[in-house]
Design a protein around this motif. Structure first.
Motif, PDB file in Angstrom:
ATOM      1  N   MET A 195       0.847  -1.179   0.000  1.00 22.31           N
ATOM      2  CA  MET A 195       0.000   0.000   0.000  1.00 22.31           C
ATOM      3  C   MET A 195       0.886   1.234   0.000  1.00 22.31           C
ATOM      4  N   ASP A 196       0.349   2.345  -0.432  1.00 22.46           N
ATOM      5  CA  ASP A 196       1.137   3.571  -0.366  1.00 22.46           C
ATOM      6  C   ASP A 196       0.707   4.392   0.850  1.00 22.46           C
ATOM      7  N   LEU A 197       1.514   5.364   1.207  1.00 24.22           N
ATOM      8  CA  LEU A 197       1.277   6.142   2.419  1.00 24.22           C
ATOM      9  C   LEU A 197      -0.027   6.936   2.351  1.00 24.22           C
ATOM     10  N   ALA A 198      -0.477   7.288   1.152  1.00 17.67           N
ATOM     11  CA  ALA A 198      -1.715   8.051   1.007  1.00 17.67           C
ATOM     12  C   ALA A 198      -2.932   7.265   1.494  1.00 17.67           C
ATOM     13  N   GLU A 199      -2.816   5.948   1.621  1.00 21.65           N
ATOM     14  CA  GLU A 199      -3.911   5.126   2.121  1.00 21.65           C
ATOM     15  C   GLU A 199      -3.959   5.091   3.647  1.00 21.65           C
ATOM     16  N   GLY A 200      -2.921   5.608   4.294  1.00 21.26           N
ATOM     17  CA  GLY A 200      -2.870   5.596   5.752  1.00 21.26           C
ATOM     18  C   GLY A 200      -3.841   6.584   6.374  1.00 21.26           C
ATOM     19  N   THR A 201      -4.337   6.239   7.558  1.00 20.42           N
ATOM     20  CA  THR A 201      -5.238   7.118   8.302  1.00 20.42           C
ATOM     21  C   THR A 201      -4.581   7.477   9.629  1.00 20.42           C
ATOM     22  N   PRO A 202      -4.992   8.582  10.258  1.00 20.19           N
ATOM     23  CA  PRO A 202      -4.392   8.967  11.528  1.00 20.19           C
ATOM     24  C   PRO A 202      -4.421   7.822  12.538  1.00 20.19           C
ATOM     25  N   GLY A 203      -3.280   7.602  13.162  1.00 16.97           N
ATOM     26  CA  GLY A 203      -3.127   6.526  14.125  1.00 16.97           C
ATOM     27  C   GLY A 203      -2.430   5.304  13.554  1.00 16.97           C
ATOM     28  N   ASP A 204      -2.340   5.205  12.224  1.00 18.36           N
ATOM     29  CA  ASP A 204      -1.672   4.069  11.595  1.00 18.36           C
ATOM     30  C   ASP A 204      -0.162   4.173  11.754  1.00 18.36           C
ATOM     31  N   ALA A 205       0.470   3.046  11.998  1.00 17.56           N
ATOM     32  CA  ALA A 205       1.929   2.944  11.985  1.00 17.56           C
ATOM     33  C   ALA A 205       2.306   2.161  10.744  1.00 17.56           C
ATOM     34  N   ALA A 206       3.348   2.615  10.034  1.00 16.54           N
ATOM     35  CA  ALA A 206       3.731   1.960   8.792  1.00 16.54           C
ATOM     36  C   ALA A 206       5.249   1.985   8.633  1.00 16.54           C
ATOM     37  N   ARG A 207       5.789   0.877   8.132  1.00 15.03           N
ATOM     38  CA  ARG A 207       7.214   0.767   7.840  1.00 15.03           C
ATOM     39  C   ARG A 207       7.412   0.992   6.345  1.00 15.03           C
ATOM     40  N   ALA A 208       8.299   1.911   6.006  1.00 15.62           N
ATOM     41  CA  ALA A 208       8.588   2.196   4.600  1.00 15.62           C
ATOM     42  C   ALA A 208       9.314   1.012   3.972  1.00 15.62           C
ATOM     43  N   VAL A 209       8.826   0.562   2.829  1.00 20.37           N
ATOM     44  CA  VAL A 209       9.470  -0.548   2.137  1.00 20.37           C
ATOM     45  C   VAL A 209      10.095  -0.117   0.811  1.00 20.37           C
ATOM     46  N   ARG A 210       9.581   0.943   0.203  1.00 23.23           N
ATOM     47  CA  ARG A 210      10.133   1.429  -1.057  1.00 23.23           C
ATOM     48  C   ARG A 210       9.726   2.872  -1.260  1.00 23.23           C
ATOM     49  N   ILE A 211      10.634   3.664  -1.831  1.00 24.18           N
ATOM     50  CA  ILE A 211      10.341   5.062  -2.131  1.00 24.18           C
ATOM     51  C   ILE A 211      10.645   5.293  -3.599  1.00 24.18           C
ATOM     52  N   ASP A 212       9.611   5.581  -4.387  1.00 19.51           N
ATOM     53  CA  ASP A 212       9.781   5.805  -5.827  1.00 19.51           C
ATOM     54  C   ASP A 212       9.812   7.296  -6.143  1.00 19.51           C
ATOM     55  N   LEU A 213      10.814   7.969  -5.627  1.00 16.98           N
ATOM     56  CA  LEU A 213      11.009   9.389  -5.898  1.00 16.98           C
ATOM     57  C   LEU A 213      12.315   9.558  -6.649  1.00 16.98           C
ATOM     58  N   ASP A 214      12.503  10.733  -7.240  1.00 13.44           N
ATOM     59  CA  ASP A 214      13.769  10.959  -7.933  1.00 13.44           C
ATOM     60  C   ASP A 214      14.919  11.000  -6.917  1.00 13.44           C
TER      61      ASP A 214
END
Length: 79
Positions: A1-20
């Motif tokens: 899932m991407d971070l935009a799907e997260g809601t307040p209170g969610d904890a998430a571990r970054a697995v990939r960043i597709d930025l320049d």
């Protein structure tokens, strides 16, 4: 899932960043590198999110959020 799907209170571990390269370097400098655990603290307009990393808070626009892929982390206290 991407971070935009997260809601307040969610904890998430970054697995990939597709930025320049420059934006990836900036994220790593802030501590938002793959493997880091962030907490979504607020939803912004148009898909942006405010995330917490330790005692720091960062606002990410929707463009950056949909390019940060995360996996949910259960049982972490956002404090």
């Amino acid at each position: 899932m991407d971070l935009a799907e997260g809601t307040p209170g969610d904890a998430a571990r970054a697995v990939r960043i597709d930025l320049d390269t420059a934006m990836r370097r900036r994220c790593r400098g802030l501590g938002l590198a793959p493997g880091s655990v962030t907490h979504v603290t607020h939803r912004g307009g148009l898909g942006g999110r405010e995330v917490g990393l330790g005692t720091d808070r960062f606002a990410l626009d929707s463009w950056a959020c949909v390019r940060r892929y995360v996996s949910p982390v259960q049982g972490l206290d956002p404090a």
